[in-house]
Design an enzyme around this catalytic site. Structure first.
Site, mmCIF file in Angstrom:
data_model
loop_
_atom_site.group_PDB
_atom_site.id
_atom_site.type_symbol
_atom_site.label_atom_id
_atom_site.label_comp_id
_atom_site.label_asym_id
_atom_site.label_seq_id
_atom_site.Cartn_x
_atom_site.Cartn_y
_atom_site.Cartn_z
ATOM 1 N N GLU A 220 11.355 55.001 64.482
ATOM 2 C CA GLU A 220 11.330 55.865 65.660
ATOM 3 C C GLU A 220 12.684 55.857 66.354
ATOM 4 O O GLU A 220 12.832 56.432 67.419
ATOM 5 C CB GLU A 220 10.228 55.409 66.614
ATOM 6 C CG GLU A 220 8.835 55.493 66.023
ATOM 7 C CD GLU A 220 7.755 55.039 66.983
ATOM 8 O OE1 GLU A 220 7.293 55.869 67.783
ATOM 9 O OE2 GLU A 220 7.393 53.848 66.942
ATOM 10 N N ARG A 222 17.285 55.285 65.490
ATOM 11 C CA ARG A 222 18.379 55.841 64.704
ATOM 12 C C ARG A 222 18.897 54.838 63.686
ATOM 13 O O ARG A 222 19.264 53.717 64.033
ATOM 14 C CB ARG A 222 19.524 56.249 65.647
ATOM 15 C CG ARG A 222 20.759 56.751 64.931
ATOM 16 C CD ARG A 222 21.892 57.038 65.903
ATOM 17 N NE ARG A 222 23.081 57.443 65.172
ATOM 18 C CZ ARG A 222 23.332 58.694 64.794
ATOM 19 N NH1 ARG A 222 22.488 59.655 65.104
ATOM 20 N NH2 ARG A 222 24.428 58.992 64.120
ATOM 21 N N GLY A 237 11.064 53.466 69.561
ATOM 22 C CA GLY A 237 11.545 54.730 70.091
ATOM 23 C C GLY A 237 12.848 54.583 70.863
ATOM 24 O O GLY A 237 12.972 53.739 71.738
ATOM 25 N N SER A 240 18.667 52.078 68.282
ATOM 26 C CA SER A 240 19.757 52.554 67.442
ATOM 27 C C SER A 240 20.444 51.399 66.737
ATOM 28 O O SER A 240 20.384 50.249 67.175
ATOM 29 C CB SER A 240 20.786 53.340 68.265
ATOM 30 O OG SER A 240 21.430 52.492 69.196
ATOM 31 N N ALA A 263 11.969 49.368 71.774
ATOM 32 C CA ALA A 263 12.313 50.692 72.299
ATOM 33 C C ALA A 263 13.622 50.623 73.085
ATOM 34 O O ALA A 263 13.824 49.726 73.908
ATOM 35 C CB ALA A 263 11.190 51.208 73.192
ATOM 36 N N ALA A 279 12.985 45.231 73.943
ATOM 37 C CA ALA A 279 13.200 46.601 74.404
ATOM 38 C C ALA A 279 14.338 46.660 75.414
ATOM 39 O O ALA A 279 14.439 45.831 76.322
ATOM 40 C CB ALA A 279 11.915 47.149 75.028
ATOM 41 N N LYS A 303 29.344 34.198 70.773
ATOM 42 C CA LYS A 303 29.322 35.649 70.651
ATOM 43 C C LYS A 303 28.320 36.018 69.554
ATOM 44 O O LYS A 303 28.143 35.292 68.583
ATOM 45 C CB LYS A 303 30.702 36.189 70.320
ATOM 46 C CG LYS A 303 31.676 36.078 71.486
ATOM 47 C CD LYS A 303 32.988 36.765 71.172
ATOM 48 C CE LYS A 303 33.909 36.713 72.385
ATOM 49 N NZ LYS A 303 35.209 37.381 72.122
ATOM 50 N N ARG A 316 16.621 38.311 73.788
ATOM 51 C CA ARG A 316 16.006 38.845 74.995
ATOM 52 C C ARG A 316 16.996 38.697 76.150
ATOM 53 O O ARG A 316 17.970 37.945 76.065
ATOM 54 C CB ARG A 316 14.718 38.088 75.316
ATOM 55 C CG ARG A 316 14.957 36.637 75.719
ATOM 56 C CD ARG A 316 13.691 35.864 75.903
ATOM 57 N NE ARG A 316 13.955 34.547 76.484
ATOM 58 C CZ ARG A 316 13.054 33.596 76.625
ATOM 59 N NH1 ARG A 316 11.812 33.814 76.202
ATOM 60 N NH2 ARG A 316 13.368 32.445 77.177
#
Length: 343
Positions: A220, A222, A237, A240, A263, A279, A303, A316
């Protein structure tokens, strides 16, 4: 052993320049007997890589020779191509060298979308100058300089010429629909994408060329150029992945098996298996990450690039401090079997 072979039906502009080519049955690593038959019957195919025009007589002779040698499917294809009203090109690549013509590029993109080679398994260096920017319409590919006249001709005939896209790459499904996939919006998967069996691409999902999925996945978000997503992973959704053409440098971004990209989340580093990015969190190579132990205690600050390729990670953002944290991911992602079924 040669690298690839294909009989293609394509489109030329008024200057007789190739715009695009459709290869119904591309062959990867054709055997020496097949290569010999093709070279003996198509004038202009010598040693090396070449794409040559073929007329009806040549194609019919080639069809007969292929049938006699036991290549029934290819013989039938050559026979049908001999009756084409559009130009036909026969492309034979001895090696996976940098392409020198539009038909060669299209053959390589077909190899990917037919799942004959995986992303990064074919040399696509220098392809952009060989891919003309075209109007992709309901009447096929049209040279942009010729588009206004074609639009006028359509209107005068009582039709509307629908321009669906203006791009160098066409939708994959206009050329090949791989077995066992669902694609909600076909315009969002480019030719040259590798879409593994069992993959579902929802309306906002996108898969670029030389990128894709290795198996059952829910997309959902890219998948940028060069990115590969492992079996069982889920891109939420608006999520990317950073491609090598959009800031990823020379690092090949990938996502392992059974991962979850939440998402509106994103990654600019490769991740191993069973990783989760919550998300809204975008993890780039330079993101400062606080690594925590099982008790939530700080182990070190690094990093994100230092964690590239590792498995079982949960990224997170601390809701109080805003710091990016990483802990061992205790939960593997299991795709909903009924939701993701593609039969």
């Amino acid at each position: 052993m040669s690298f690839a072979f294909g009989i293609g039906i394509g489109t030329r502009n008024q200057k007789q320049e190739w715009l695009e080519v459709y290869y119904q049955q591309p062959i990867h690593d054709p055997d020496s007997t097949l290569v010999g038959i093709v070279r003996d019957n198509i004038e202009g195919l010598g040693e090396g890589n070449a794409a040559v025009d073929a007329d009806a007589n040549q194609l019919q002779t080639l069809a007969d020779r292929l049938e006699e040698a036991g290549y029934a499917d290819l013989g039938a294809l050559a026979d049908q191509a001999s009756e084409s009203s559009l130009p036909v090109v026969v492309t034979l690549l001895d090696t996976d060298a940098e392409a020198s013509s539009t038909p060669e590029v299209y053959l390589k993109l077909h190899l990917l979308s037919h799942r004959l080679v995986k992303p990064h398994g074919v040399n696509l260096k220098g392809i952009f100058p060989l891919l003309p920017n075209l109007a992709w319409t309901n009447e096929g590919a049209i040279d942009l300089e010729e588009l206004p006249q074609r639009q006028l001709q359509a209107r005068a005939a009582g039709r509307v010429l629908e321009v669906k896209a203006v791009d160098k790459f066409p939708p994959m499904t206009d050329y090949v629909v791989p077995k066992g996939v669902r694609i909600a919006d076909t315009a969002r998967v480019r030719l040259g994408a590798y879409v593994g069996e069992g993959t579902t691409v929802m309306h906002e999902g996108f898969i670029n060329f030389n990128a894709g999925t290795e198996g059952k996945s829910m997309i959902e978000g890219r998948i940028s150029a060069g990115v590969v997503v492992g079996q069982g992973s889920d891109l939420g959704g608006g999520s990317s992945t950073m491609g090598t053409l959009s800031g990823g440098g020379n690092i090949i971004i990938s996502l392992g098996e059974n991962c979850l990209l939440g998402a509106n989340a994103g990654i600019g580093i490769p991740l191993g298996d069973r990783c989760t990015v919550e998300a809204g969190l975008y993890v780039t190579a330079g993101t400062k990450v606080r690594v925590l132990d099982d008790n939530g205690e700080l182990v070190q600050s690094v990093k994100a690039r230092d964690m590239a390729g590792q498995s079982d990670l949960l990224f997170r953002r601390n809701s109080e401090t805003g710091a990016v944290e990483c802990r061992t991911n205790k939960t593997a992602i299991t795709l909903n079997e009924e939701l993701h079924a593609n039969n």
